[in-house]
Design a protein around this motif. Sequence first.
Motif, PDB file in Angstrom:
ATOM      1  N   LEU A   1       0.839  -1.219   0.010  1.00 16.93           N
ATOM      2  CA  LEU A   1      -0.023  -0.024   0.061  1.00 16.93           C
ATOM      3  C   LEU A   1       0.857   1.250   0.217  1.00 16.93           C
ATOM      4  O   LEU A   1       1.670   1.317   0.939  1.00 16.93           O
ATOM      5  CB  LEU A   1      -0.859  -0.041   1.345  1.00 16.93           C
ATOM      6  CG  LEU A   1      -2.070   0.900   1.300  1.00 16.93           C
ATOM      7  CD1 LEU A   1      -2.925   0.769   2.139  1.00 16.93           C
ATOM      8  CD2 LEU A   1      -1.507   2.266   1.684  1.00 16.93           C
ATOM      9  N   SER A   2       0.761   2.015  -0.962  1.00 13.53           N
ATOM     10  CA  SER A   2       1.668   3.131  -0.998  1.00 13.53           C
ATOM     11  C   SER A   2       0.968   4.555  -1.086  1.00 13.53           C
ATOM     12  O   SER A   2       0.352   4.754  -1.917  1.00 13.53           O
ATOM     13  CB  SER A   2       2.456   3.162  -2.380  1.00 13.53           C
ATOM     14  OG  SER A   2       3.246   4.180  -2.703  1.00 13.53           O
ATOM     15  N   PRO A   3       0.917   4.978   0.019  1.00 10.59           N
ATOM     16  CA  PRO A   3       0.000   6.483   0.048  1.00 10.59           C
ATOM     17  C   PRO A   3       0.732   7.401  -0.768  1.00 10.59           C
ATOM     18  O   PRO A   3      -0.039   8.203  -1.480  1.00 10.59           O
ATOM     19  CB  PRO A   3       0.200   7.016   1.730  1.00 10.59           C
ATOM     20  CG  PRO A   3       0.487   5.493   2.253  1.00 10.59           C
ATOM     21  CD  PRO A   3       1.175   4.772   1.145  1.00 10.59           C
ATOM     22  N   GLY A   4       2.078   7.337  -0.932  1.00 12.06           N
ATOM     23  CA  GLY A   4       2.695   8.365  -1.856  1.00 12.06           C
ATOM     24  C   GLY A   4       2.402   8.290  -3.265  1.00 12.06           C
ATOM     25  O   GLY A   4       2.328   9.373  -3.958  1.00 12.06           O
ATOM     26  N   ARG A   5       2.251   6.894  -3.957  1.00 14.45           N
ATOM     27  CA  ARG A   5       2.099   6.883  -5.253  1.00 14.45           C
ATOM     28  C   ARG A   5       0.724   6.427  -5.395  1.00 14.45           C
ATOM     29  O   ARG A   5       0.209   6.248  -6.651  1.00 14.45           O
ATOM     30  CB  ARG A   5       2.876   5.655  -5.802  1.00 14.45           C
ATOM     31  CG  ARG A   5       4.434   5.889  -5.653  1.00 14.45           C
ATOM     32  CD  ARG A   5       5.252   4.905  -6.694  1.00 14.45           C
ATOM     33  NE  ARG A   5       6.656   5.319  -6.489  1.00 14.45           N
ATOM     34  CZ  ARG A   5       7.285   6.257  -6.896  1.00 14.45           C
ATOM     35  NH1 ARG A   5       7.056   7.022  -7.691  1.00 14.45           N
ATOM     36  NH2 ARG A   5       8.875   6.037  -6.672  1.00 14.45           N
ATOM     37  N   GLY A   6      -0.412   6.533  -4.377  1.00 12.32           N
ATOM     38  CA  GLY A   6      -1.676   6.385  -4.575  1.00 12.32           C
ATOM     39  C   GLY A   6      -2.164   5.007  -4.782  1.00 12.32           C
ATOM     40  O   GLY A   6      -3.000   4.969  -5.863  1.00 12.32           O
ATOM     41  N   TYR A   7      -1.447   3.829  -4.707  1.00 17.04           N
ATOM     42  CA  TYR A   7      -1.894   2.381  -5.174  1.00 17.04           C
ATOM     43  C   TYR A   7      -1.841   1.672  -3.880  1.00 17.04           C
ATOM     44  O   TYR A   7      -1.286   1.837  -2.777  1.00 17.04           O
ATOM     45  CB  TYR A   7      -1.017   2.057  -6.230  1.00 17.04           C
ATOM     46  CG  TYR A   7       0.185   1.514  -5.906  1.00 17.04           C
ATOM     47  CD1 TYR A   7       0.449   0.176  -5.228  1.00 17.04           C
ATOM     48  CD2 TYR A   7       1.569   2.194  -6.099  1.00 17.04           C
ATOM     49  CE1 TYR A   7       1.567  -0.145  -5.065  1.00 17.04           C
ATOM     50  CE2 TYR A   7       2.699   1.948  -5.621  1.00 17.04           C
ATOM     51  CZ  TYR A   7       2.876   0.617  -5.306  1.00 17.04           C
ATOM     52  OH  TYR A   7       4.039   0.116  -4.602  1.00 17.04           O
ATOM     53  N   VAL A   8      -2.779   0.506  -4.085  1.00 19.58           N
ATOM     54  CA  VAL A   8      -2.561  -0.765  -3.414  1.00 19.58           C
ATOM     55  C   VAL A   8      -2.444  -1.799  -4.461  1.00 19.58           C
ATOM     56  O   VAL A   8      -3.202  -1.961  -5.365  1.00 19.58           O
ATOM     57  CB  VAL A   8      -3.782  -0.734  -2.392  1.00 19.58           C
ATOM     58  CG1 VAL A   8      -4.999  -0.818  -3.107  1.00 19.58           C
ATOM     59  CG2 VAL A   8      -3.525  -2.018  -1.590  1.00 19.58           C
ATOM     60  N   PHE A   9      -1.497  -2.773  -3.979  1.00 17.56           N
ATOM     61  CA  PHE A   9      -1.473  -4.101  -4.774  1.00 17.56           C
ATOM     62  C   PHE A   9      -1.760  -5.211  -3.943  1.00 17.56           C
ATOM     63  O   PHE A   9      -1.442  -5.534  -2.724  1.00 17.56           O
ATOM     64  CB  PHE A   9       0.108  -4.249  -5.314  1.00 17.56           C
ATOM     65  CG  PHE A   9       0.533  -5.507  -5.501  1.00 17.56           C
ATOM     66  CD1 PHE A   9      -0.328  -6.304  -6.709  1.00 17.56           C
ATOM     67  CD2 PHE A   9       1.423  -6.302  -5.130  1.00 17.56           C
ATOM     68  CE1 PHE A   9       0.183  -7.533  -7.262  1.00 17.56           C
ATOM     69  CE2 PHE A   9       1.934  -7.521  -5.567  1.00 17.56           C
ATOM     70  CZ  PHE A   9       1.192  -8.214  -6.467  1.00 17.56           C
ATOM     71  N   ILE A  10      -2.853  -6.091  -4.373  1.00 13.25           N
ATOM     72  CA  ILE A  10      -3.234  -6.983  -3.768  1.00 13.25           C
ATOM     73  C   ILE A  10      -2.512  -8.237  -4.337  1.00 13.25           C
ATOM     74  O   ILE A  10      -2.851  -8.568  -5.614  1.00 13.25           O
ATOM     75  CB  ILE A  10      -4.825  -7.199  -3.566  1.00 13.25           C
ATOM     76  CG1 ILE A  10      -5.096  -6.190  -3.000  1.00 13.25           C
ATOM     77  CG2 ILE A  10      -5.089  -8.583  -2.976  1.00 13.25           C
ATOM     78  CD1 ILE A  10      -4.820  -5.917  -1.409  1.00 13.25           C
ATOM     79  N   HIS A  11      -2.063  -9.188  -3.598  1.00 12.48           N
ATOM     80  CA  HIS A  11      -1.042 -10.372  -4.039  1.00 12.48           C
ATOM     81  C   HIS A  11      -1.891 -11.727  -3.881  1.00 12.48           C
ATOM     82  O   HIS A  11      -2.028 -12.246  -2.857  1.00 12.48           O
ATOM     83  CB  HIS A  11       0.262 -10.500  -3.217  1.00 12.48           C
ATOM     84  CG  HIS A  11       1.191 -11.437  -3.713  1.00 12.48           C
ATOM     85  ND1 HIS A  11       2.385 -11.537  -3.355  1.00 12.48           N
ATOM     86  CD2 HIS A  11       0.872 -12.533  -4.674  1.00 12.48           C
ATOM     87  CE1 HIS A  11       2.992 -12.572  -3.988  1.00 12.48           C
ATOM     88  NE2 HIS A  11       2.131 -13.263  -4.884  1.00 12.48           N
ATOM     89  N   ILE A  12      -2.569 -12.093  -5.065  1.00 12.19           N
ATOM     90  CA  ILE A  12      -3.113 -13.305  -5.141  1.00 12.19           C
ATOM     91  C   ILE A  12      -2.201 -14.320  -5.311  1.00 12.19           C
ATOM     92  O   ILE A  12      -1.145 -14.238  -5.959  1.00 12.19           O
ATOM     93  CB  ILE A  12      -4.111 -13.266  -6.158  1.00 12.19           C
ATOM     94  CG1 ILE A  12      -5.461 -12.275  -5.889  1.00 12.19           C
ATOM     95  CG2 ILE A  12      -4.616 -14.760  -6.369  1.00 12.19           C
ATOM     96  CD1 ILE A  12      -6.194 -12.211  -7.247  1.00 12.19           C
ATOM     97  N   PRO A  13      -2.268 -15.576  -4.349  1.00 11.96           N
ATOM     98  CA  PRO A  13      -1.246 -16.399  -4.485  1.00 11.96           C
ATOM     99  C   PRO A  13      -0.938 -17.049  -5.827  1.00 11.96           C
ATOM    100  O   PRO A  13      -1.957 -17.564  -6.675  1.00 11.96           O
ATOM    101  CB  PRO A  13      -1.802 -17.539  -3.601  1.00 11.96           C
ATOM    102  CG  PRO A  13      -2.704 -16.868  -2.629  1.00 11.96           C
ATOM    103  CD  PRO A  13      -3.209 -15.812  -3.138  1.00 11.96           C
ATOM    104  N   LYS A  14       0.391 -17.288  -6.032  1.00 15.36           N
ATOM    105  CA  LYS A  14       0.641 -18.253  -7.275  1.00 15.36           C
ATOM    106  C   LYS A  14       0.391 -17.466  -8.545  1.00 15.36           C
ATOM    107  O   LYS A  14      -0.119 -18.256  -9.532  1.00 15.36           O
ATOM    108  CB  LYS A  14       0.513 -19.594  -7.100  1.00 15.36           C
ATOM    109  CG  LYS A  14       0.760 -20.296  -5.911  1.00 15.36           C
ATOM    110  CD  LYS A  14       2.072 -19.993  -5.480  1.00 15.36           C
ATOM    111  CE  LYS A  14       3.219 -20.649  -6.768  1.00 15.36           C
ATOM    112  NZ  LYS A  14       4.572 -20.165  -6.399  1.00 15.36           N
ATOM    113  N   THR A  15       0.429 -16.059  -8.495  1.00 14.85           N
ATOM    114  CA  THR A  15       0.122 -15.553  -9.865  1.00 14.85           C
ATOM    115  C   THR A  15       1.250 -14.648 -10.570  1.00 14.85           C
ATOM    116  O   THR A  15       1.134 -13.848 -11.321  1.00 14.85           O
ATOM    117  CB  THR A  15      -1.070 -14.557  -9.671  1.00 14.85           C
ATOM    118  OG1 THR A  15      -0.606 -13.590  -8.780  1.00 14.85           O
ATOM    119  CG2 THR A  15      -2.333 -15.223  -9.043  1.00 14.85           C
ATOM    120  N   GLY A  16       2.461 -15.004  -9.805  1.00 15.62           N
ATOM    121  CA  GLY A  16       3.561 -13.871 -10.239  1.00 15.62           C
ATOM    122  C   GLY A  16       3.570 -12.725  -9.378  1.00 15.62           C
ATOM    123  O   GLY A  16       4.700 -11.805  -9.900  1.00 15.62           O
ATOM    124  N   GLY A  17       2.996 -12.647  -8.156  1.00 18.81           N
ATOM    125  CA  GLY A  17       3.010 -11.411  -7.572  1.00 18.81           C
ATOM    126  C   GLY A  17       4.270 -11.202  -6.988  1.00 18.81           C
ATOM    127  O   GLY A  17       4.487 -10.081  -6.423  1.00 18.81           O
TER     128      GLY A  17
END
Length: 215
Positions: free
Chosen positions: A3-19
Amino acid sequence: MILSPGRGYVFIHIPKTGGTSLALALEARAMKDDIMLGDTPKSRKRRRRLRGARARGRLWKHSTLSDIEGLVPDAVLDGLFAFTLVRNPWDRAVSYYHWLRGQEFDHPAVGLAKALDFAAFLSHPQIRAAFRAMPAGAYMRRSDGREQCAAFIRIEHFDEDAAPLFRHLGFALTLGRANASDRGRDWRDYYDERTAAIVAEDCAEDIARFGYRFG
């Protein structure tokens, strides 16, 4: 999860997807206030920052959007560019099985993967229920039931699907290879007609939504 407040994004890591590969690429451009949950180098260094943090659910590498509610105010979370990676379910199931067979932690799925061949593993009621319960959309759902996702990025079409993310960030990302399972390269070799049909049934939502097919 990042979660990056500075860049304004949140990345959710689904298992075994290349995350993990994507997390490493994002980590290379991390800001000081980025919140990271995972096993990448910077994530491990920043774990102490989350001691005492309160959130709605479990805070770990594969937290869902609903899980992380409370880490930042709802108004902040609402405004973030939320995204995740997805992967062909037949390929993902092969990767998941072989990854589990190499683990030593105490979890029912690890025990099943080590005790069963691939066909029996896919057929086990517990594994089938797990796949059915958590399509990609479930990871991107808030506690009120609404889905928040600006980009579902198919790993097989990363540069194309990640274009909205690159525009948001203002720079492109290149994926390396990380956390790879010990398995054959062609996932189709692991299937027969019956096992391919099991994945088609249990992952029908993701297959239809993202245009995947066997072959």
